[in-house]
Write a protein that holds these residues in place. Structure first.
Motif, short mmCIF file in Angstrom:
data_model
loop_
_atom_site.label_atom_id
_atom_site.label_comp_id
_atom_site.label_asym_id
_atom_site.label_seq_id
_atom_site.Cartn_x
_atom_site.Cartn_y
_atom_site.Cartn_z
N GLN A 246 0.84 -1.20 0.00
CA GLN A 246 0.00 0.00 0.00
C GLN A 246 0.87 1.25 0.00
N LEU A 247 2.02 1.19 0.65
CA LEU A 247 2.96 2.32 0.64
C LEU A 247 3.43 2.60 -0.78
N VAL A 248 3.74 1.54 -1.53
CA VAL A 248 4.21 1.70 -2.91
C VAL A 248 3.12 2.31 -3.78
N PHE A 249 1.91 1.77 -3.67
CA PHE A 249 0.81 2.27 -4.48
C PHE A 249 0.45 3.71 -4.12
N ALA A 250 0.41 4.01 -2.81
CA ALA A 250 0.07 5.36 -2.37
C ALA A 250 1.12 6.36 -2.81
N ALA A 251 2.39 5.98 -2.72
CA ALA A 251 3.47 6.87 -3.15
C ALA A 251 3.38 7.14 -4.65
N THR A 252 3.04 6.11 -5.41
CA THR A 252 2.90 6.27 -6.87
C THR A 252 1.77 7.24 -7.20
N ILE A 253 0.65 7.10 -6.51
CA ILE A 253 -0.48 8.02 -6.72
C ILE A 253 -0.09 9.43 -6.31
N GLY A 254 0.58 9.55 -5.17
CA GLY A 254 0.98 10.87 -4.69
C GLY A 254 1.90 11.58 -5.66
N MET A 255 2.84 10.85 -6.24
CA MET A 255 3.81 11.46 -7.15
C MET A 255 3.20 11.77 -8.52
N THR A 256 2.32 10.90 -9.01
CA THR A 256 1.77 11.09 -10.36
C THR A 256 0.59 12.06 -10.39
N LEU A 257 -0.24 12.05 -9.36
CA LEU A 257 -1.46 12.87 -9.38
C LEU A 257 -1.37 14.13 -8.53
N PHE A 258 -0.51 14.12 -7.53
CA PHE A 258 -0.44 15.27 -6.62
C PHE A 258 0.93 15.95 -6.63
N ASP A 259 1.78 15.58 -7.59
CA ASP A 259 3.10 16.20 -7.74
C ASP A 259 3.95 16.12 -6.49
N GLU A 260 3.81 15.04 -5.74
CA GLU A 260 4.64 14.86 -4.57
C GLU A 260 6.03 14.37 -4.99
N THR A 261 7.01 14.67 -4.19
CA THR A 261 8.37 14.22 -4.49
C THR A 261 8.77 13.13 -3.52
N LEU A 262 9.57 12.18 -4.00
CA LEU A 262 10.04 11.09 -3.16
C LEU A 262 11.47 11.39 -2.74
N ARG A 263 11.62 11.92 -1.54
CA ARG A 263 12.94 12.28 -1.05
C ARG A 263 13.73 11.01 -0.69
N PRO A 264 15.06 11.04 -0.89
CA PRO A 264 15.88 9.86 -0.58
C PRO A 264 15.74 9.39 0.86
N ASN A 265 15.63 10.32 1.80
CA ASN A 265 15.52 9.92 3.20
C ASN A 265 14.22 9.18 3.48
N VAL A 266 13.15 9.50 2.72
CA VAL A 266 11.88 8.80 2.87
C VAL A 266 12.02 7.36 2.39
#
Length: 291
Positions: A246-266
């Motif tokens: 669920q973390l992987v799927f949620a992160a994918t949605i966040g980055m593709t639809l809400f322009d969130e960034t995936l920081r290395p520390n995260v």
């Protein structure tokens, strides 16, 4: 349990995590436009209807599902879950899906830590070590900017703590109540609580957003339905590791639809938390085999 059933359970768990990730994305969108209390209230109306429909199909029907010798604990569980959803959706709006879910993955470690004082289970040094490592992962995720932690970082951590407590209380009431009874009380007491608060925060919703709200309700119901099916066809220990997807799927949605960034520390912190969580799950499986 056959290999075929276990394989089906794994695929159903993957589907469940995907559906719940979609639900979280819609929750983030709708709650960004409207207050979280109203959104959760409407969502719970559908959930309560689903819970009662499931209970009616079980042996004993609704009357059997209502019966409990622990009404106060069952009601408290329902209220606690509603409050956790309020907090977690607020985290989605404040921090985004990616970082909120990255922190939230710590909840299995919190369950392991609290299982001693609440359930009387023995927590050995290896589990405590894994819990400590997991919290190092949390600190890495919440890497302070300018040397100061953002107070917003505590929001998903609070949600994780609340969900861990909910999970422990669910285990506790299961000693005397059936799963159908706990599921019924979760939905009904939760719907009453959500309505008691949400009714005071009602605001007009546009036509398109009502469409999103309906999809949100259906995804929530679908997710709970597939989760029920998961545990009907496979052992929990076999499918639980896949819940981390669920973390992987949620992160994918966040980055593709809400322009969130995936920081290395995260990424690093989440990987540490997941590894620690899988270790505690493995230790739990070993303990169950010895008993």
């Amino acid at each position: 349990m056959t290999e075929q059933n276990t394989r089906l359970g794994i695929w159903l768990m993957i589907l469940t995590t995907f559906v719940f990730a979609i639900q979280d994305g819609i929750s983030r969108h709708v709650s960004g436009e409207y207050n979280v209390y109203m959104v959760v209230m409407i969502r719970y109306w559908f959930f309560a209807a689903f819970v009662m429909a499931v209970a009616a199909r079980k042996a004993g029907g609704l009357r059997g599902a209502v019966r409990t010798t622990q009404p106060v604990l069952q009601i408290f569980r329902g209220v606690l879950l509603v409050a956790e959803i309020w907090v977690m959706i607020s985290a989605f709006v404040l921090l985004g899906l990616t970082e909120s879910h990255a922190v939230f993955t710590v909840y299995p470690l919190l369950i392991a830590a609290l299982s001693g004082p609440i359930l009387g289970e023995r927590v050995g040094w290896k589990r405590w070590s894994a819990i400590g490592v997991g919290f190092v992962g949390v600190v890495i995720i919440l890497q302070p900017t300018g040397g100061v932690f953002s107070p917003l970082a505590a929001v998903p951590l609070l949600a994780a703590l609340m969900f861990a407590l909910y999970g422990l209380l669910t285990r506790y009431v299961a000693r005397r109540d059936s799963a159908a009874t706990s599921f019924f009380w979760t939905g009904v007491s939760g719907a009453i609580t959500a309505t008691a608060v949400g009714a005071f925060f009602w605001e007009p919703m546009s036509g398109p957003d009502w469409g999103w709200m309906i999809v949100l309700c259906f995804t929530g119901t679908a997710g709970h339905f597939t989760l029920i099916k998961v545990y009907e066809v496979a052992e929990a220990s076999a499918v639980q590791p896949f819940a981390y997807l669920q973390l992987v799927f949620a992160a994918t949605i966040g980055m593709t639809l809400f322009d969130e960034t995936l920081r290395p520390n995260v990424v690093i912190g989440a990987a540490i938390i997941v590894a620690a969580g899988l270790f505690t799950l493995w230790r739990e499986q070993l303990a169950q085999k010895k008993t």
